[in-house]
Write a protein that holds these residues in place. Structure first.
Motif, PDB file in Angstrom:
ATOM      1  N   TYR A 153      69.649  45.739  -5.712  1.00 49.08           N
ATOM      2  CA  TYR A 153      69.108  47.008  -6.211  1.00 49.08           C
ATOM      3  C   TYR A 153      67.693  47.264  -5.704  1.00 49.08           C
ATOM      4  O   TYR A 153      67.338  48.390  -5.362  1.00 49.08           O
ATOM      5  N   ASP A 154      66.866  46.220  -5.671  1.00 53.62           N
ATOM      6  CA  ASP A 154      65.479  46.345  -5.204  1.00 53.62           C
ATOM      7  C   ASP A 154      65.215  45.350  -4.086  1.00 53.62           C
ATOM      8  O   ASP A 154      65.864  44.302  -4.004  1.00 53.62           O
ATOM      9  N   TYR A 199      76.016  45.370 -13.187  1.00 53.41           N
ATOM     10  CA  TYR A 199      74.635  45.106 -12.802  1.00 53.41           C
ATOM     11  C   TYR A 199      73.620  45.741 -13.749  1.00 53.41           C
ATOM     12  O   TYR A 199      72.577  45.150 -14.046  1.00 53.41           O
ATOM     13  N   THR A 200      73.911  46.925 -14.233  1.00 57.94           N
ATOM     14  CA  THR A 200      72.973  47.599 -15.135  1.00 57.94           C
ATOM     15  C   THR A 200      72.798  46.814 -16.423  1.00 57.94           C
ATOM     16  O   THR A 200      71.674  46.560 -16.876  1.00 57.94           O
ATOM     17  N   ASN A 203      70.981  43.426 -15.909  1.00 61.07           N
ATOM     18  CA  ASN A 203      69.537  43.605 -15.809  1.00 61.07           C
ATOM     19  C   ASN A 203      68.918  43.858 -17.178  1.00 61.07           C
ATOM     20  O   ASN A 203      67.885  43.273 -17.529  1.00 61.07           O
TER      21      ASN A 203
END
Length: 237
Positions: A153-154, A199-200, A203
């Motif tokens: 994601y980052d 993934y959300t 996190n």
């Protein structure tokens, strides 16, 4: 002295430490049959490996999924039919290696089958200090500064601030670059099994559960993976 008692993250029952320890010894010494209920990621992956390192292995697995019955799950260990488990109702210990959300239903099912000795994995996890090897260098005066990046994601930015006050952790599905200031924790070893792949939610779990992931620190600060740490952050506390 007040006796230590564990609560499960997923179930309302309490587990006195002396009872937990007696279960562990009975499993290690093969006094009772050891059964892992659940053949998912926890029962065959991280949870299985960590308990095996501590001398606890199942004699067999059990699962409500009939497609698993009679099949070898791992290390030559078979998943048995539920009726076989009933044969050992008074002489087996059932370790629940299932998603937290299903534990209450599984406990009810096992008790209706006459299974007397049931213990969720997370209780063993705490009693055996599983995961504490990550924290053998920790003191209460330090600050854990951490980020969580999953699914690319980052782009992870290395902290510029070097200070003996901070321990930097990266919780991710990939390790940091060689020579990184970050110490890596595999995200799959942290989040509940039912969140893996989302993934959300993975996190968010890491973002709001520093007290569970880093229990030996008094202070923690979370930041996104694309944030560059350049100055002291103690003013935030």
């Amino acid at each position: 002295m007040k006796k230590k008692v564990y609560g499960s993250s997923s179930y309302s029952d309490k587990y006195p430490a002396d009872i937990v320890e007696s279960y562990i010894q009975k499993m290690k010494n093969s006094e009772f049959k050891t059964v892992f209920w659940g053949t998912g990621l926890l029962g065959t992956g991280y949870g299985y490996r960590e308990l095996k390192k501590r001398g606890i292995q199942p004699d067999f697995f059990c699962d409500n999924n009939k497609d698993k019955w009679g099949k070898i799950i791992i290390d030559g260990i078979e998943c048995c039919e539920i009726d076989k488990l009933k044969e050992y109702s008074a002489r087996c210990i059932c370790v629940l290696t299932v998603a937290f959300s299903t534990v209450p239903d599984v406990v009810e099912q096992l008790r209706n089958m006459g299974i007397r000795h049931i213990i969720p994995y997370d209780v063993l996890h705490r009693h055996l200090h599983i995961g504490w090897e990550y924290f053998d260098f920790i003191t209460d005066d330090r600050i854990v500064a951490y980020t969580c990046v999953v699914g690319d994601y980052d782009n992870i930015i290395e902290p510029k601030l070097s200070s003996a006050l901070y321990d930097y952790f990266l919780i991710s599905d990939k390790p940091p670059i060689e020579g990184s200031k970050y110490k890596w924790i595999d995200v799959k070893n942290i989040v509940p099994e039912e969140l893996v792949g989302d993934y959300t939610r993975m996190n968010r779990y890491c973002k709001i559960n520093a007290h569970k992931i880093f229990p030996n620190y008094r202070r923690s600060i979370y930041y996104d993976g694309n944030v560059e740490i350049v100055e002291d952050m103690t003013s935030f506390f």
